[in-house]
Design an enzyme around this catalytic site. Structure first.
Site, PDB file in Angstrom:
ATOM      1  N   LYS A  10     -29.768  38.694  22.816  1.00 59.58           N
ATOM      2  CA  LYS A  10     -29.110  37.342  22.384  1.00 59.58           C
ATOM      3  C   LYS A  10     -27.870  37.456  21.995  1.00 59.58           C
ATOM      4  CE  LYS A  10     -28.593  39.063  17.786  1.00 59.58           C
ATOM      5  NZ  LYS A  10     -27.560  39.605  17.241  1.00 59.58           N
ATOM      6  N   ASP A 136     -34.170  39.474  13.021  1.00 59.92           N
ATOM      7  CA  ASP A 136     -33.868  38.738  14.546  1.00 59.92           C
ATOM      8  C   ASP A 136     -35.183  38.649  14.998  1.00 59.92           C
ATOM      9  OD1 ASP A 136     -31.036  38.646  14.168  1.00 59.92           O
ATOM     10  OD2 ASP A 136     -30.737  40.556  15.192  1.00 59.92           O
TER      11      ASP A 136
END
Ligand code: CDM
Ligand code: ATP
Length: 284
Positions: A10, A136
């Site tokens: 990401k 995350d």
């Protein structure tokens, strides 16, 4: 049985820190999106009732410190699974880079084992489990583009960014996320305009995305690691449309709309940085 799963990295288009919490974590607001730079995990059922990690990468721990191991253990214990699994990780995402590599491996393990063990859990349920492993992981379970709040685990879907290239460069250092948060002066933050970023995504406005990219953690990492600032300046000089550090760093990424500029930026960075990638965003 054997299952192959992809674990994409990401990037943070925005990262804002709203304050410090009583549990030691920070309250954040981040716009994140997955990119086409991914680890490959092979999940193989084994006879013995345990979790084994295999990786050729010497920076990837092969024991209980591995986030993929923690994901498998969590599922096994929570759902009383008496089956073993071998998780072979083909590491493509640079380690300790600000790209959520370990978190994405954990998320891919949750998704894969949900299938392999026929657990029938929804993505929301897997994301909630994932938040026990790391901040995350919830986002990584869903992937795509999203706003993440809380300590990162409250995830809301957003539209995909406009099509463009993402050039990434990682200097030859690793950065500790907890060290960066520890050194952040929460009373003195230049806050990103998260609303404006969301607005730009909703209007498929590339210029708006570029103008509103901002990361509050740059104020810690850039002075601490001058090589990160150097890469940022070089990427800007080579002609990227907008440049930002991802997560707590040290990876820097630049958005580039035109193919003609991509090669120049890539070659320029390769001149002094070993780990350079040019990829697409995955979007949704
Ligand atoms: C920097 C980011 O990657 C941006 O996406 C995340 O905020 C961090 O996500 P992560 O690496 O999954 O974080 P965790 O493994 O949960 O936490 C690592 C360490 O970072 C700090 N941490 C993390 C998340 C958060 N919202 N506040 C924090 O203060 C804590 O000291 C924690 O001990
Ligand atoms: N599957 C994994 N892959 C890589 N590192 C892992 C993994 N599991 C545990 N780790 C440990 O986690 C540390 C951080 O690695 P990771 O690549 O996840 O960092 P990161 O990209 O900065 O994460 P984030 O962006 O979520 O803060 C590594 O130093 C490593 O020891």
């Amino acid at each position: 049985m054997k299952l192959l799963v992809k674990a994409p990295a990401k990037i943070n288009l925005t990262l804002d820190v709203l304050g410090k919490r009583d549990d030691g974590y920070h309250e954040v607001e981040m716009v994140m999106t997955t990119i086409d730079l991914a680890d490959r995990l092979e999940l193989t059922e084994i006879r013995e009732d345990h979790v084994a990690i295999l990786s050729r990468n010497r920076f990837v721990p092969a024991d209980e410190r591995n986030l993929a191991y923690q994901a498998a253990k969590l599922l096994k214990e929570r759902y009383k699974i008496h089956q073993g699994v071998e998780i072979s990780i083909n590491k493509i995402i640079p380690v300790a880079a600000g790209l959520a590599g370990g978190s994405s491996d954990a998320a891919a393990t949750l998704r894969g084992l949900n299938e392999l063990w026929g657990l029938g859990l929804t993505l929301d349920e897997l994301a909630e489990l994932g938040s026990e492993i790391g901040s995350d992981v919830s986002f990584c379970v869903h992937g795509g583009t999203a706003l993440a709040k809380g300590r990162g685990e409250k995830v809301t879907r957003l539209p995909a960014p406009p099509a463009c290239w993402v050039v990434l460069a990682k200097p030859a250092i690793g950065v500790s996320t907890s060290e960066i948060y520890r050194n952040l002066d929460v009373g003195n933050i230049r806050h990103p305009n998260t609303k404006a970023m969301i607005n730009a995504l909703e209007n498929n406005n590339y210029e708006g995305v570029c103008e509103n990219m901002a990361n509050a953690l740059e104020s810690v990492t850039l002075p601490m690691y001058p090589e990160v600032l150097h890469i940022k300046k070089q990427m800007e000089r080579f002609g990227a449309d907008s440049v930002l550090m991802s997560g707590s760093g040290p990876t820097v990424f630049g958005l580039v709309r035109h193919d003609s500029r991509l090669q120049r930026i890539y070659n320029g960075l390769r001149g002094f940085c070993d780990q350079v990638f040019a990829v697409r965003m995955l979007g949704v």
